[in-house]
Write a protein that holds these residues in place. Structure first.
Motif, PDB file in Angstrom:
ATOM      1  N   LEU A  33       0.923  -1.230   0.071  1.00  0.00           N
ATOM      2  CA  LEU A  33      -0.289   0.061  -0.028  1.00  0.00           C
ATOM      3  C   LEU A  33       0.865   1.203  -0.128  1.00  0.00           C
ATOM      4  CD1 LEU A  33      -2.963  -1.226   2.473  1.00  0.00           C
ATOM      5  CD2 LEU A  33      -2.929  -0.876  -0.131  1.00  0.00           C
ATOM      6  N   VAL A  34       2.126   1.312   0.681  1.00  0.00           N
ATOM      7  CA  VAL A  34       3.089   2.388   0.549  1.00  0.00           C
ATOM      8  C   VAL A  34       3.307   2.522  -1.152  1.00  0.00           C
ATOM      9  CG1 VAL A  34       5.569   2.983   0.784  1.00  0.00           C
ATOM     10  CG2 VAL A  34       4.125   1.986   2.674  1.00  0.00           C
ATOM     11  N   ASN A  35       3.496   1.412  -1.697  1.00  0.00           N
ATOM     12  CA  ASN A  35       3.964   1.421  -3.372  1.00  0.00           C
ATOM     13  C   ASN A  35       2.652   1.972  -4.019  1.00  0.00           C
ATOM     14  OD1 ASN A  35       6.302  -0.046  -3.092  1.00  0.00           O
ATOM     15  ND2 ASN A  35       5.496  -1.870  -3.669  1.00  0.00           N
ATOM     16  N   VAL A  36       1.254   1.715  -3.524  1.00  0.00           N
ATOM     17  CA  VAL A  36       0.175   2.358  -4.280  1.00  0.00           C
ATOM     18  C   VAL A  36       0.194   3.818  -3.984  1.00  0.00           C
ATOM     19  CG1 VAL A  36      -2.480   2.336  -3.919  1.00  0.00           C
ATOM     20  CG2 VAL A  36      -1.226   0.301  -4.156  1.00  0.00           C
ATOM     21  N   LEU A  37       0.371   4.324  -2.792  1.00  0.00           N
ATOM     22  CA  LEU A  37       0.419   5.775  -2.449  1.00  0.00           C
ATOM     23  C   LEU A  37       1.536   6.520  -3.084  1.00  0.00           C
ATOM     24  CD1 LEU A  37      -0.630   5.630   1.187  1.00  0.00           C
ATOM     25  CD2 LEU A  37      -2.181   6.313  -0.582  1.00  0.00           C
ATOM     26  N   GLU A  38       2.569   5.915  -3.434  1.00  0.00           N
ATOM     27  CA  GLU A  38       3.763   6.568  -3.837  1.00  0.00           C
ATOM     28  C   GLU A  38       3.678   6.307  -5.582  1.00  0.00           C
ATOM     29  OE1 GLU A  38       7.102   5.242  -1.818  1.00  0.00           O
ATOM     30  OE2 GLU A  38       6.826   6.920  -0.278  1.00  0.00           O
ATOM     31  N   GLY A  39       2.681   5.771  -6.178  1.00  0.00           N
ATOM     32  CA  GLY A  39       2.551   5.742  -7.628  1.00  0.00           C
ATOM     33  C   GLY A  39       3.279   4.499  -8.123  1.00  0.00           C
ATOM     34  N   ARG A  40       3.647   3.603  -7.318  1.00  0.00           N
ATOM     35  CA  ARG A  40       4.243   2.236  -7.851  1.00  0.00           C
ATOM     36  C   ARG A  40       3.339   1.136  -8.071  1.00  0.00           C
ATOM     37  NH1 ARG A  40       8.095   4.333  -4.137  1.00  0.00           N
ATOM     38  NH2 ARG A  40       7.305   2.608  -2.859  1.00  0.00           N
ATOM     39  N   PRO A  41       3.549   0.193  -8.891  1.00  0.00           N
ATOM     40  CA  PRO A  41       2.704  -0.956  -8.915  1.00  0.00           C
ATOM     41  C   PRO A  41       2.609  -1.604  -7.468  1.00  0.00           C
ATOM     42  CG  PRO A  41       4.301  -1.052 -10.621  1.00  0.00           C
ATOM     43  CD  PRO A  41       4.686   0.108  -9.932  1.00  0.00           C
ATOM     44  N   MET A  42       1.413  -2.003  -7.039  1.00  0.00           N
ATOM     45  CA  MET A  42       1.085  -2.431  -5.732  1.00  0.00           C
ATOM     46  C   MET A  42       2.117  -3.812  -5.360  1.00  0.00           C
ATOM     47  SD  MET A  42      -2.405  -3.494  -4.158  1.00  0.00           S
ATOM     48  CE  MET A  42      -2.754  -3.934  -2.213  1.00  0.00           C
ATOM     49  N   TYR A  43       2.175  -4.719  -6.479  1.00  0.00           N
ATOM     50  CA  TYR A  43       3.100  -5.825  -6.575  1.00  0.00           C
ATOM     51  C   TYR A  43       3.934  -5.794  -7.623  1.00  0.00           C
ATOM     52  CZ  TYR A  43       0.307  -7.283  -2.261  1.00  0.00           C
ATOM     53  OH  TYR A  43      -0.298  -7.212  -0.862  1.00  0.00           O
ATOM     54  N   ALA A  44       4.984  -6.396  -7.759  1.00  0.00           N
ATOM     55  CA  ALA A  44       5.865  -6.274  -8.982  1.00  0.00           C
ATOM     56  C   ALA A  44       5.033  -7.555  -9.769  1.00  0.00           C
ATOM     57  CB  ALA A  44       7.328  -6.864  -8.738  1.00  0.00           C
ATOM     58  N   SER A  45       4.634  -8.320  -9.275  1.00  0.00           N
ATOM     59  CA  SER A  45       3.776  -9.638  -9.918  1.00  0.00           C
ATOM     60  C   SER A  45       3.042 -10.532  -8.873  1.00  0.00           C
ATOM     61  CB  SER A  45       4.641 -10.278 -10.946  1.00  0.00           C
ATOM     62  OG  SER A  45       5.562 -11.216 -10.047  1.00  0.00           O
ATOM     63  N   SER A  46       1.967 -10.958  -9.280  1.00  0.00           N
ATOM     64  CA  SER A  46       1.352 -12.266  -8.320  1.00  0.00           C
ATOM     65  C   SER A  46       2.300 -13.198  -7.846  1.00  0.00           C
ATOM     66  CB  SER A  46       0.233 -12.664  -9.230  1.00  0.00           C
ATOM     67  OG  SER A  46      -0.896 -11.699  -9.384  1.00  0.00           O
ATOM     68  N   GLU A  47       3.152 -13.597  -8.770  1.00  0.00           N
ATOM     69  CA  GLU A  47       4.099 -14.770  -8.568  1.00  0.00           C
ATOM     70  C   GLU A  47       5.067 -14.225  -7.148  1.00  0.00           C
ATOM     71  OE1 GLU A  47       2.326 -15.629 -12.380  1.00  0.00           O
ATOM     72  OE2 GLU A  47       3.435 -13.786 -11.479  1.00  0.00           O
ATOM     73  N   GLU A  48       5.452 -12.847  -7.423  1.00  0.00           N
ATOM     74  CA  GLU A  48       6.568 -12.383  -6.447  1.00  0.00           C
ATOM     75  C   GLU A  48       5.670 -12.205  -5.050  1.00  0.00           C
ATOM     76  OE1 GLU A  48       9.341  -8.473  -5.909  1.00  0.00           O
ATOM     77  OE2 GLU A  48       9.426  -9.321  -7.853  1.00  0.00           O
ATOM     78  N   ARG A  49       4.450 -11.639  -5.157  1.00  0.00           N
ATOM     79  CA  ARG A  49       3.685 -11.499  -4.050  1.00  0.00           C
ATOM     80  C   ARG A  49       3.465 -12.846  -3.274  1.00  0.00           C
ATOM     81  NH1 ARG A  49      -1.442 -13.022  -2.988  1.00  0.00           N
ATOM     82  NH2 ARG A  49      -2.662 -12.005  -1.318  1.00  0.00           N
ATOM     83  N   ASP A  50       3.198 -13.767  -3.965  1.00  0.00           N
ATOM     84  CA  ASP A  50       2.963 -15.012  -3.478  1.00  0.00           C
ATOM     85  C   ASP A  50       4.319 -15.657  -2.807  1.00  0.00           C
ATOM     86  OD1 ASP A  50       0.322 -14.795  -4.156  1.00  0.00           O
ATOM     87  OD2 ASP A  50       0.703 -16.475  -5.829  1.00  0.00           O
TER      88      ASP A  50
END
Length: 228
Positions: A55-72
Motif C-alpha cells: 500500500l506504500v507502493n500504491v500511495l507513491e505511484g508504484r505497482p502494488m506488487y511486482a507480480s502475483s508470483e512475487e507477492r506469493d
C-alpha cells in the motif's frame, strides 16, 4: 464520505490490538492453521506485513506488487519466521505505511491497486484497516467478528455492498441489520431479497467468513456470493 485521518487512526488502534494479542502466542501457534484455507497463522502475518509495504507502493505511484508470483513468493518466504520476527516486521511495516499516509498529498487523486483496480487515495487507510481487522479474526486467536468496532463493521458492510452492487451474478438484495441499518446491493432489477441479521453476522456472510447460518431471508434461499 472518506475520512482518511480517522481511518488512519483506526489503523493504528487496530494494529495495536493485534500486536497485543500476538504477544500471547508462541512459535508453535504461528505454525498452526488459520481460518483461511491452506494458510497458517504465519501466512496471515506475512501477508499483513507485505500488504503494508504494497500500500506504500500504491500511495507513491508504484505497482502494488511486482507480480502475483512475487507477492506469493514473498509471503511463503516470510511465513516460517519466529514470532518475534513476525511482530517486529508487522510493527515496522505498519509504521512505514503510517509515515507515507501522513505525508502531505492530494487525497482526492485516483491510485491503482492490484489487477488494475482503481481507488481514491483517501480510501487507502480504510483498505488497510480492512486487512488488519479481518485478518485478526482470521487468525482464530479469540478475536471475533462480534469484537470488531461497530463503525468498522458498518463501513465494511457498506464497502462490500458497493462491491457487489450491479454485479449480474448477485440478485437484488437489501442487507438489513437488526438495529435498523440498511444497505442495497446486487442487481438493480427485480424485487430485492431482504437478508436480515446482526451486523457482525451480515459482515461475515458478505466477506466470505461465515456461511450465513442464522440470517433471515423469509424462507428464500440465501444467495451464494462471488468470491472476493
Amino acid at each position: 464520505m472518506s475520512d482518511h485521518v480517522h481511518d488512519l487512526n483506526a489503523v493504528r488502534e487496530a494494529t495495536d490490538r493485534l500486536l497485543s494479542a500476538l504477544a500471547g502466542l508462541d512459535n508453535a501457534a504461528l505454525a498452526g492453521p488459520s481460518r483461511l484455507p491452506g494458510w497458517t497463522r504465519g501466512h496471515v502475518l506475512a501477508h499483513l506485513s507485505r500488504n503494508a509495504d504494497a500500500l506504500v507502493n500504491v500511495l507513491e505511484g508504484r505497482p502494488m506488487y511486482a507480480s502475483s508470483e512475487e507477492r506469493d513468493a514473498d509471503i511463503e518466504r516470510d511465513t516460517p519466521r519466529p514470532l518475534d520476527a513476525q511482530i517486529a516486521d508487522l510493527r515496522e511495516s505498519t509504521e512505514g505505511f503510517v509515515r507515507t499516509a501522513t505525508a502531505p498529498a492530494d487525497w482526492s487523486r485516483t491510485v491503482i491497486m492490484r489487477n488494475g483496480v482503481t481507488e481514491k487515495a483517501a480510501r487507502i487507510p480504510f483498505r488497510r484497516l480492512m486487512e488488519v481487522e479481518l485478518h485478526h479474526v482470521d487468525l482464530g486467536i479469540g478475536y471475533e467478528l462480534e469484537d470488531l468496532p461497530d463503525a468498522f463493521t458498518a463501513g465494511e458492510i457498506e464497502f462490500l455492498a458497493d462491491r457487489f452492487l450491479d454485479n449480474p451474478a448477485v440478485p437484488a438484495i437489501v442487507v438489513a441489520a437488526t438495529d435498523g441499518r440498511r444497505w442495497r446491493t446486487g442487481r438493480a432489477d427485480g424485487d430485492p431479497l431482504r437478508v436480515t441479521g446482526p451486523a457482525p453476522a451480515l459482515l461475515g456472510w458478505l466477506a466470505g467468513r461465515r456461511d450465513g447460518t442464522g440470517l433471515e431471508t423469509g424462507g428464500a434461499p440465501l444467495p451464494v456470493l462471488p468470491a472476493l
